[in-house]
Scaffold this motif. Structure first.
Motif, PDB file in Angstrom:
ATOM      1  N   ASN A   1       0.885  -1.156   0.000  1.00 31.15           N
ATOM      2  CA  ASN A   1       0.000   0.000   0.000  1.00 31.15           C
ATOM      3  C   ASN A   1       0.929   1.214   0.000  1.00 31.15           C
ATOM      4  OD1 ASN A   1      -1.631   2.180   0.530  1.00 31.15           O
ATOM      5  ND2 ASN A   1      -2.701   1.234   2.241  1.00 31.15           N
ATOM      6  N   PRO A   2       1.013   1.937  -1.125  1.00 25.64           N
ATOM      7  CA  PRO A   2       1.958   3.054  -1.207  1.00 25.64           C
ATOM      8  C   PRO A   2       1.690   4.175  -0.202  1.00 25.64           C
ATOM      9  CG  PRO A   2       0.643   2.873  -3.223  1.00 25.64           C
ATOM     10  CD  PRO A   2       0.280   1.718  -2.352  1.00 25.64           C
ATOM     11  N   ARG A   3       0.521   4.201   0.394  1.00 23.23           N
ATOM     12  CA  ARG A   3       0.209   5.237   1.387  1.00 23.23           C
ATOM     13  C   ARG A   3       0.704   4.869   2.783  1.00 23.23           C
ATOM     14  NH1 ARG A   3      -5.429   8.095   0.669  1.00 23.23           N
ATOM     15  NH2 ARG A   3      -4.404   9.164   2.367  1.00 23.23           N
ATOM     16  N   CYS A   4       1.181   3.649   2.960  1.00 24.59           N
ATOM     17  CA  CYS A   4       1.632   3.156   4.258  1.00 24.59           C
ATOM     18  C   CYS A   4       3.150   3.319   4.376  1.00 24.59           C
ATOM     19  CB  CYS A   4       1.249   1.685   4.394  1.00 24.59           C
ATOM     20  SG  CYS A   4       1.962   0.864   5.830  1.00 24.59           S
ATOM     21  N   SER A   5       3.596   3.986   5.434  1.00 25.42           N
ATOM     22  CA  SER A   5       5.034   4.229   5.593  1.00 25.42           C
ATOM     23  C   SER A   5       5.821   2.925   5.757  1.00 25.42           C
ATOM     24  CB  SER A   5       5.303   5.163   6.770  1.00 25.42           C
ATOM     25  OG  SER A   5       4.897   4.571   7.988  1.00 25.42           O
ATOM     26  N   LYS A   6       5.296   1.966   6.505  1.00 30.90           N
ATOM     27  CA  LYS A   6       6.000   0.678   6.682  1.00 30.90           C
ATOM     28  C   LYS A   6       6.097  -0.066   5.351  1.00 30.90           C
ATOM     29  CE  LYS A   6       6.731   0.864  11.102  1.00 30.90           C
ATOM     30  NZ  LYS A   6       7.995   1.454  11.499  1.00 30.90           N
ATOM     31  N   SER A   7       5.065   0.046   4.541  1.00 30.95           N
ATOM     32  CA  SER A   7       5.072  -0.597   3.236  1.00 30.95           C
ATOM     33  C   SER A   7       6.134   0.051   2.340  1.00 30.95           C
ATOM     34  CB  SER A   7       3.677  -0.500   2.612  1.00 30.95           C
ATOM     35  OG  SER A   7       3.498  -1.452   1.612  1.00 30.95           O
TER      36      SER A   7
ATOM     37  N   LEU B   1       5.529 -10.411   7.434  1.00 29.50           N
ATOM     38  CA  LEU B   1       5.009  -9.053   7.507  1.00 29.50           C
ATOM     39  C   LEU B   1       6.198  -8.113   7.686  1.00 29.50           C
ATOM     40  CD1 LEU B   1       1.923  -9.295   9.894  1.00 29.50           C
ATOM     41  CD2 LEU B   1       1.921  -8.677   7.479  1.00 29.50           C
ATOM     42  N   GLY B   2       6.146  -6.993   7.010  1.00 31.18           N
ATOM     43  CA  GLY B   2       7.205  -5.998   7.126  1.00 31.18           C
ATOM     44  C   GLY B   2       6.964  -5.064   8.294  1.00 31.18           C
ATOM     45  N   ARG B   3       6.749  -5.611   9.455  1.00 29.69           N
ATOM     46  CA  ARG B   3       6.541  -4.832  10.684  1.00 29.69           C
ATOM     47  C   ARG B   3       7.398  -5.442  11.767  1.00 29.69           C
ATOM     48  NH1 ARG B   3       2.806  -1.038  10.832  1.00 29.69           N
ATOM     49  NH2 ARG B   3       1.669  -0.778   8.918  1.00 29.69           N
ATOM     50  N   PRO B   4       8.581  -4.942  11.973  1.00 26.37           N
ATOM     51  CA  PRO B   4       9.246  -3.856  11.268  1.00 26.37           C
ATOM     52  C   PRO B   4       9.738  -4.329   9.898  1.00 26.37           C
ATOM     53  CG  PRO B   4      10.760  -4.819  12.836  1.00 26.37           C
ATOM     54  CD  PRO B   4       9.431  -5.528  13.027  1.00 26.37           C
ATOM     55  N   PRO B   5      10.112  -3.396   9.032  1.00 26.97           N
ATOM     56  CA  PRO B   5      10.555  -3.786   7.688  1.00 26.97           C
ATOM     57  C   PRO B   5      11.654  -4.839   7.682  1.00 26.97           C
ATOM     58  CG  PRO B   5      10.199  -1.425   7.762  1.00 26.97           C
ATOM     59  CD  PRO B   5      10.043  -1.932   9.177  1.00 26.97           C
TER      60      PRO B   5
END
Length: 116
Positions: A9-15, A105-109
């Motif tokens: 999701n390009p609007r998500c900073s983590k993404s 999941l990229g949380r954190p990246p």
């Protein structure tokens, strides 16, 4: 086709951070903007398996308005949780990086590095 894909999701900073991390490593992932390219129930079930999640709830963003509106907190029916994610893709946690039979999941990246 790339051997690595990111549900993005390009609007998500983590993404965005996770995508940048991949690109900094020289990886050109297949970018799947799941808000524009709707997923199927089979897609979500496959992601759950690759992530090693037991319940669809683990892939849900519980702070999204739709989560509260649909009263998903006490929902136990897995098919209804998946249905909710299909109808409201913002409920899907992001970003998800997939390589082969594994996903993270990229949380954190940096968490995605363990499958690269």
């Amino acid at each position: 086709m790339s051997e690595v894909s990111i549900y993005h999701n390009p609007r998500c900073s983590k993404s965005r951070q996770t995508l940048a991390l991949l690109e900094d490593k020289g990886i050109k992932p297949q970018v799947i903007e799941y808000l524009k390219e709707p997923l199927t129930a089979e897609d979500i079930q496959g992601l759950l398996r690759k992530l090693g999640f037991v319940s669809a709830r683990e892939l849900m963003r519980s702070k999204e308005e739709a989560y509260k509106e649909l009263n998903l907190k006490d929902e136990e029916d897995e098919s209804k949780l998946i249905e909710a994610m299909l109808s409201h893709p913002k409920l899907i946690e992001r970003p998800i990086v997939v390589k082969g039979s594994k996903a993270r999941l990229g949380r954190p990246p940096e968490a995605v590095e363990e499958i690269l």
